[in-house]
Design a protein around this motif. Structure first.
Motif, short mmCIF file in Angstrom:
data_model
loop_
_atom_site.label_atom_id
_atom_site.label_comp_id
_atom_site.label_asym_id
_atom_site.label_seq_id
_atom_site.Cartn_x
_atom_site.Cartn_y
_atom_site.Cartn_z
N ALA A 1 -3.71 12.26 19.92
CA ALA A 1 -4.95 13.04 19.84
C ALA A 1 -4.67 14.47 20.27
N VAL A 2 -5.66 15.31 20.09
CA VAL A 2 -5.66 16.63 20.73
C VAL A 2 -6.31 16.47 22.09
N GLY A 50 -13.49 25.74 42.83
CA GLY A 50 -14.91 25.40 42.87
C GLY A 50 -15.36 24.53 41.72
N TYR A 51 -14.49 24.27 40.77
CA TYR A 51 -14.86 23.56 39.55
C TYR A 51 -14.38 22.12 39.53
N ARG A 52 -15.27 21.26 39.05
CA ARG A 52 -14.87 19.91 38.69
C ARG A 52 -14.16 20.00 37.34
N MET A 53 -13.10 19.21 37.18
CA MET A 53 -12.27 19.32 35.99
C MET A 53 -12.16 17.97 35.27
N GLY A 54 -11.94 18.05 33.98
CA GLY A 54 -11.80 16.83 33.21
C GLY A 54 -10.81 17.00 32.07
N TRP A 55 -10.31 15.88 31.59
CA TRP A 55 -9.51 15.82 30.37
C TRP A 55 -10.26 14.96 29.34
N PHE A 56 -10.32 15.45 28.13
CA PHE A 56 -10.88 14.72 27.01
C PHE A 56 -9.85 14.74 25.88
N ARG A 57 -10.05 13.88 24.91
CA ARG A 57 -9.17 13.89 23.74
C ARG A 57 -9.99 13.61 22.49
N GLN A 58 -9.45 14.06 21.38
CA GLN A 58 -10.19 13.90 20.12
C GLN A 58 -9.22 13.69 18.97
N LYS A 108 -13.43 11.72 14.69
CA LYS A 108 -14.05 10.94 15.76
C LYS A 108 -14.59 11.88 16.83
N GLU A 109 -15.49 11.33 17.64
CA GLU A 109 -16.06 12.12 18.73
C GLU A 109 -15.03 12.34 19.83
#
Length: 123
Positions: free
Chosen positions: A92-93, A31-39, A43-44
């Motif tokens: 990045a993480v 049911g969830y929309r999913m994403g990947w981010f990095r940091q 930095k933001e």
């Protein structure tokens, strides 16, 4: 509540590949929309990729388009990020995230976040 645990990070040479996984538990993953981010420190957090609940729609940051592929297996409650042709600037993480709301893919508002996995690309 949704718990997210990333894995698959590590050290790789430029031009190499890694596949990140994000295992979800708790409420219905599909049911969830999913994403990947990095940091990167100092930095933001940066949007990398997003995928709809069904997997039929994906979006990518310009910096990774053509090199990274986001996918999900709802039967296994797992999100993936296949990363090819890695560059030192991909270091990045990496975090996976989940949300119910239908917001623009790059919008960083997500309900749940994982703890992150380190990806280091050497030149």
């Amino acid at each position: 509540q949704v718990q997210l645990v990333e894995s698959g990070g590590g050290l790789v040479q430029a031009g190499g590949s890694l596949r990140l996984s994000c295992a979800a538990s708790g409420r219905t993953f599909s049911g969830y929309r999913m994403g990947w981010f990095r940091q990167v420190p100092g930095k933001e957090r940066e949007f990398v990729a997003a995928i709809s609940w069904s997997g039929s729609s994906t979006n990518y940051a310009d910096s990774v388009k053509g090199r990274f592929t986001i996918s999900r297996d709802n039967a296994k409650n797992t999100l993936y990020l296949q990363m090819n042709s890695l560059k030192p600037e991909d270091t990045a993480v990496y975090y996976c995230a989940a949300r119910l709301a239908a917001l623009p893919p790059q919008n960083p508002y997500y309900d749940y976040w994982g703890q992150g996995t380190q990806v280091t690309v050497s030149s």
